[in-house]
Design an enzyme around this catalytic site. Structure first.
Site, PDB file in Angstrom:
ATOM      1  N   CYS A  99     -14.345  -1.358  -9.383  1.00 59.55           N
ATOM      2  CA  CYS A  99     -13.324  -0.415  -8.968  1.00 59.55           C
ATOM      3  C   CYS A  99     -13.753   0.516  -7.591  1.00 59.55           C
ATOM      4  O   CYS A  99     -14.992   0.747  -7.468  1.00 59.55           O
ATOM      5  CB  CYS A  99     -13.319   0.707 -10.093  1.00 59.55           C
ATOM      6  SG  CYS A  99     -12.191   1.975  -9.643  1.00 59.55           S
ATOM      7  N   LEU A 100     -12.628   0.519  -6.848  1.00 61.03           N
ATOM      8  CA  LEU A 100     -13.075   1.143  -5.508  1.00 61.03           C
ATOM      9  C   LEU A 100     -13.607   2.500  -5.802  1.00 61.03           C
ATOM     10  O   LEU A 100     -14.252   3.390  -4.810  1.00 61.03           O
ATOM     11  CB  LEU A 100     -12.012   1.260  -4.510  1.00 61.03           C
ATOM     12  CG  LEU A 100     -11.449  -0.184  -4.171  1.00 61.03           C
ATOM     13  CD1 LEU A 100     -10.294   0.281  -3.285  1.00 61.03           C
ATOM     14  CD2 LEU A 100     -12.719  -0.771  -3.308  1.00 61.03           C
ATOM     15  N   HIS A 146      -5.868  -2.541 -15.313  1.00 62.54           N
ATOM     16  CA  HIS A 146      -7.097  -1.820 -14.703  1.00 62.54           C
ATOM     17  C   HIS A 146      -6.270  -0.373 -14.089  1.00 62.54           C
ATOM     18  O   HIS A 146      -6.507   0.711 -14.226  1.00 62.54           O
ATOM     19  CB  HIS A 146      -7.802  -2.470 -13.937  1.00 62.54           C
ATOM     20  CG  HIS A 146      -8.816  -1.747 -13.058  1.00 62.54           C
ATOM     21  ND1 HIS A 146     -10.189  -1.772 -13.222  1.00 62.54           N
ATOM     22  CD2 HIS A 146      -8.914  -0.725 -12.198  1.00 62.54           C
ATOM     23  CE1 HIS A 146     -10.905  -1.007 -12.434  1.00 62.54           C
ATOM     24  NE2 HIS A 146      -9.996  -0.355 -11.646  1.00 62.54           N
ATOM     25  N   GLU A 147      -5.432  -0.766 -13.158  1.00 62.49           N
ATOM     26  CA  GLU A 147      -4.485  -0.024 -12.351  1.00 62.49           C
ATOM     27  C   GLU A 147      -3.814   0.924 -13.123  1.00 62.49           C
ATOM     28  O   GLU A 147      -3.801   2.091 -12.673  1.00 62.49           O
ATOM     29  CB  GLU A 147      -3.742  -0.441 -11.240  1.00 62.49           C
ATOM     30  CG  GLU A 147      -4.606  -1.328 -10.318  1.00 62.49           C
ATOM     31  CD  GLU A 147      -5.765  -0.775  -9.565  1.00 62.49           C
ATOM     32  OE1 GLU A 147      -5.836   0.604  -9.307  1.00 62.49           O
ATOM     33  OE2 GLU A 147      -6.699  -1.793  -9.287  1.00 62.49           O
ATOM     34  N   GLY A 176      -6.881  -3.873  -5.607  1.00 51.97           N
ATOM     35  CA  GLY A 176      -5.919  -3.017  -6.317  1.00 51.97           C
ATOM     36  C   GLY A 176      -6.390  -1.535  -5.964  1.00 51.97           C
ATOM     37  O   GLY A 176      -7.372  -1.180  -5.977  1.00 51.97           O
ATOM     38  N   HIS A 198      -5.688   4.007 -14.349  1.00 51.17           N
ATOM     39  CA  HIS A 198      -5.833   4.999 -13.351  1.00 51.17           C
ATOM     40  C   HIS A 198      -4.894   6.082 -13.389  1.00 51.17           C
ATOM     41  O   HIS A 198      -5.059   7.012 -13.337  1.00 51.17           O
ATOM     42  CB  HIS A 198      -5.924   4.474 -12.096  1.00 51.17           C
ATOM     43  CG  HIS A 198      -7.179   3.828 -11.451  1.00 51.17           C
ATOM     44  ND1 HIS A 198      -8.303   4.680 -11.527  1.00 51.17           N
ATOM     45  CD2 HIS A 198      -7.615   2.546 -11.123  1.00 51.17           C
ATOM     46  CE1 HIS A 198      -9.423   3.936 -11.040  1.00 51.17           C
ATOM     47  NE2 HIS A 198      -9.135   2.636 -10.772  1.00 51.17           N
ATOM     48  N   GLN A 251      -6.276   7.452  -6.689  1.00 58.23           N
ATOM     49  CA  GLN A 251      -7.577   7.190  -6.110  1.00 58.23           C
ATOM     50  C   GLN A 251      -7.661   7.676  -4.581  1.00 58.23           C
ATOM     51  O   GLN A 251      -8.844   7.964  -3.828  1.00 58.23           O
ATOM     52  CB  GLN A 251      -7.951   5.846  -5.930  1.00 58.23           C
ATOM     53  CG  GLN A 251      -8.142   5.212  -7.359  1.00 58.23           C
ATOM     54  CD  GLN A 251      -8.407   3.705  -7.402  1.00 58.23           C
ATOM     55  OE1 GLN A 251      -7.706   2.938  -7.515  1.00 58.23           O
ATOM     56  NE2 GLN A 251      -9.732   3.253  -7.236  1.00 58.23           N
TER      57      GLN A 251
HETATM   58 NI    NI Z   1      -9.756   1.246 -10.214  1.00 60.12          NI
END
Ligand code: NI
Length: 176
Positions: free
Chosen positions: A97-98, A139-140, A49, A143, A54
């Site tokens: 998380c990236l 989660h997304e 995701g 963000h 990001q």
């Molecule tokens: Ni993330």
């Protein structure tokens, strides 16, 4: 087909990640080109995701692909997602998380959420998400509000996570 570009992913403690994203007014080819880039960036980083912030774009856009390695890709696109309803039952799930690479910690999330969003073509979709889908979309969507999964951890664990990322990046810079 438009050429896709892999964009750099912003990592902690960059303040951009704390920014609150804004709704998309109209779904256009430009929106779709951004989502194509996001998906390509996410695949290249082996993520499931990615939120637009990001890659530094403060818009309410998320891409996701929850297909297993042995399955065909199943890209999903979410523009202006909203949670209409969520189940009270929560469960812990180990998240990563990236933007916080190599850090994995349990976070409690609602097990089932009712979602409304616009898809790749700007069509409105309402559906229930559960399992990994429910975890990932929550989660997304965090963000988009400037919230990271490490914000749910103790201060000690959060600081440790940020330090770990900074240390790894420093090493990468030296090696480059
Ligand atoms: Ni993330």
């Amino acid at each position: 087909m438009m050429p896709m570009t892999i964009r750099p992913i912003i990592t902690v403690p960059n303040k951009i990640l704390k920014q609150v994203s804004k709704p998309v007014d109209k779904v256009t080819d430009e929106t779709r080109a951004l989502m194509d880039d996001m998906l390509e960036t996410m695949y290249a980083a082996l993520g499931i995701g990615l939120a637009a912030i990001q890659i530094g774009v403060p818009l309410n856009i998320i891409v996701m692909d929850l297909a297993r390695e042995d399955e065909e890709p199943m890209p999903q696109y979410f523009i202006n997602p909203e949670i209409l309803e969520m189940e009270d039952e929560h469960k812990p799930y180990e998240e990563g998380c990236l933007s916080v690479p190599e850090v994995f910690e349990d976070v409690d999330r609602s097990v089932r959420v009712n979602l409304k969003y616009l898809d790749y073509h700007g069509k409105e979709v309402t559906e229930w998400a559960e399992g990994l889908y429910a975890v990932c979309i929550q989660h997304e969507m965090d963000h988009l509000k400037g919230i990271l999964f490490i914000d749910y951890l103790s201060r000690l664990k959060r600081n440790r996570a940020v330090k770990k990322v900074q240390k790894a990046e420093k090493l990468n810079t030296v090696n480059a």
